[in-house]
Design an enzyme around this catalytic site. Sequence first.
Site, mmCIF file in Angstrom:
data_model
loop_
_atom_site.group_PDB
_atom_site.id
_atom_site.type_symbol
_atom_site.label_atom_id
_atom_site.label_comp_id
_atom_site.label_asym_id
_atom_site.label_seq_id
_atom_site.Cartn_x
_atom_site.Cartn_y
_atom_site.Cartn_z
ATOM 1 C CG HIS A 1 47.213 38.531 37.213
ATOM 2 N ND1 HIS A 1 47.435 37.798 36.065
ATOM 3 C CD2 HIS A 1 47.822 39.718 37.011
ATOM 4 C CE1 HIS A 1 48.135 38.519 35.204
ATOM 5 N NE2 HIS A 1 48.390 39.696 35.761
ATOM 6 C CD GLU B 1 48.845 33.917 37.720
ATOM 7 O OE1 GLU B 1 47.861 34.573 37.376
ATOM 8 O OE2 GLU B 1 49.034 32.737 37.379
ATOM 9 C CB THR C 1 41.785 37.679 30.327
ATOM 10 O OG1 THR C 1 42.251 36.738 31.307
ATOM 11 C CG2 THR C 1 41.615 36.962 29.000
ATOM 12 N NE ARG D 1 25.583 47.443 44.966
ATOM 13 C CZ ARG D 1 24.408 46.915 45.358
ATOM 14 N NH1 ARG D 1 24.230 46.528 46.604
ATOM 15 N NH2 ARG D 1 23.429 46.772 44.474
ATOM 16 C CG HIS E 1 36.403 32.831 34.566
ATOM 17 N ND1 HIS E 1 36.236 34.198 34.645
ATOM 18 C CD2 HIS E 1 35.289 32.336 33.979
ATOM 19 C CE1 HIS E 1 35.073 34.515 34.105
ATOM 20 N NE2 HIS E 1 34.476 33.417 33.683
ATOM 21 C CG ASN F 1 43.402 33.574 39.916
ATOM 22 O OD1 ASN F 1 42.654 34.462 40.326
ATOM 23 N ND2 ASN F 1 44.426 33.823 39.117
ATOM 24 C CG HIS G 1 43.879 31.639 30.700
ATOM 25 N ND1 HIS G 1 44.059 32.864 31.315
ATOM 26 C CD2 HIS G 1 42.851 31.801 29.853
ATOM 27 C CE1 HIS G 1 43.176 33.729 30.838
ATOM 28 N NE2 HIS G 1 42.437 33.113 29.935
ATOM 29 C CG ASP G 2 39.739 29.997 29.599
ATOM 30 O OD1 ASP G 2 39.814 30.420 28.431
ATOM 31 O OD2 ASP G 2 39.279 30.666 30.548
HETATM 32 C C1 LIG Z 1 47.833 34.341 33.880
HETATM 33 C C2 LIG Z 1 46.464 33.808 33.761
HETATM 34 O O1 LIG Z 1 46.121 33.118 32.840
HETATM 35 C C3 LIG Z 1 45.520 34.067 34.834
HETATM 36 O O2 LIG Z 1 46.163 33.729 35.988
HETATM 37 C C4 LIG Z 1 45.139 35.502 35.003
HETATM 38 O O3 LIG Z 1 45.063 35.742 36.375
HETATM 39 C C5 LIG Z 1 43.815 35.778 34.429
HETATM 40 O O4 LIG Z 1 43.553 37.133 34.713
HETATM 41 P P1 LIG Z 1 42.055 37.624 34.884
HETATM 42 O O5 LIG Z 1 41.488 36.890 36.082
HETATM 43 O O6 LIG Z 1 42.213 39.112 35.078
HETATM 44 O O7 LIG Z 1 41.338 37.240 33.615
HETATM 45 N N1 LIG Z 2 47.429 31.191 35.922
HETATM 46 C C1 LIG Z 2 46.050 30.838 35.644
HETATM 47 C C2 LIG Z 2 45.186 31.288 36.769
HETATM 48 O O1 LIG Z 2 45.678 31.656 37.820
HETATM 49 C C3 LIG Z 2 43.724 31.268 36.636
HETATM 50 O O2 LIG Z 2 43.311 31.330 35.289
HETATM 51 P P1 LIG Z 2 41.727 31.122 35.061
HETATM 52 O O3 LIG Z 2 41.383 29.775 35.637
HETATM 53 O O4 LIG Z 2 41.027 32.240 35.794
HETATM 54 O O5 LIG Z 2 41.554 31.177 33.577
#
Ligand SMILES: CC(=O)[C@@H](O)[C@H](O)COP(=O)(O)O
Ligand SMILES: NCC(=O)COP(=O)(O)O
Length: 255
Positions: A49, A80, A110, A24, A225, A13, A201-202
């Site tokens: 997303h 997403e 989020t 910027r 992330h 992602n 997610h995480d």
């Molecule tokens: C659905 C999910 O858990 C993530 O894919 C989402 O993309 C997190 O969004 P942010 O990166 O805006 O936190």
């Molecule tokens: N669907 C989860 C995703 O795309 C990424 O989630 P995260 O690793 O940024 O928490």
Amino acid sequence: MTTKSSRTALSVNVNKVALVRNTRHLGIPSVTRAALLCLEAGAQGITIHPRPDERHVRGSDVYELAALLKDWPAAEFNIEGNPTQNLMQFIRDVRPHQATFVPDSEDQFTSDHGWTFPQDAGRLQPLIAECRALGVRVSLFMDPIPGQMAAAKAAGADRVELYTEPYAAAATAEEREQQLQVYAAAAQAALDAGLGVNAGHDLNRDNLPDFVARVPGLQEVSIGHALIADALELGYAETVRAYQRSIDAGMAARK
Ligand SMILES: CC(=O)[C@@H](O)[C@H](O)COP(=O)(O)O
Ligand SMILES: NCC(=O)COP(=O)(O)O
């Protein structure tokens, strides 16, 4: 349908690359270059997303990434979003491999919860049907509740994406074990209902091996992330290879 030996795919992602880029007017760091380097390093897909407020991924990114991925036929594009907001036009325009429906409000910090059945079934069914008629697989972002999986299938979904923050937040070995049992039961219920199983997610390279090892039928993890944070230290290529090693370690530990 995955077998015991089916490899869990890594979809990177790139939201957070876009977040830094947007601070910027210079166009760097490039979202498409990040995706390219991750694909070259072996990632099996790219996830975005594009939120309505364009806090990170912008509409233009969607089309540029779609063009890039045309050169990577073995890789998947996963978009997403909330299909009652801005998602469906992107799906109609670029027809990604997968649409992941997420029940986020427009101003949500989020993603932090999944869909709820039967309440959400009526408005999701036609949108799921439209995606599938376009040849786009539909995954529903879901909390790990076994009793919700049959209804997700009945709504027409192909897969569910298990929301994994509660697993990632486990602070002790005991809590992680409890969570693994919760997610394994939810995944099994999804499989029994005829759904594929994704997760995200995480997730990170430390909590990934146990999850891959214990959650049956896991076809895809989408990670952003933590992976992009690691890439700030290691670079995209080495980071993707590290996450692939984490997946391999989990695969090796599967019973
Ligand atoms: C659905 C999910 O858990 C993530 O894919 C989402 O993309 C997190 O969004 P942010 O990166 O805006 O936190
Ligand atoms: N669907 C989860 C995703 O795309 C990424 O989630 P995260 O690793 O940024 O928490």
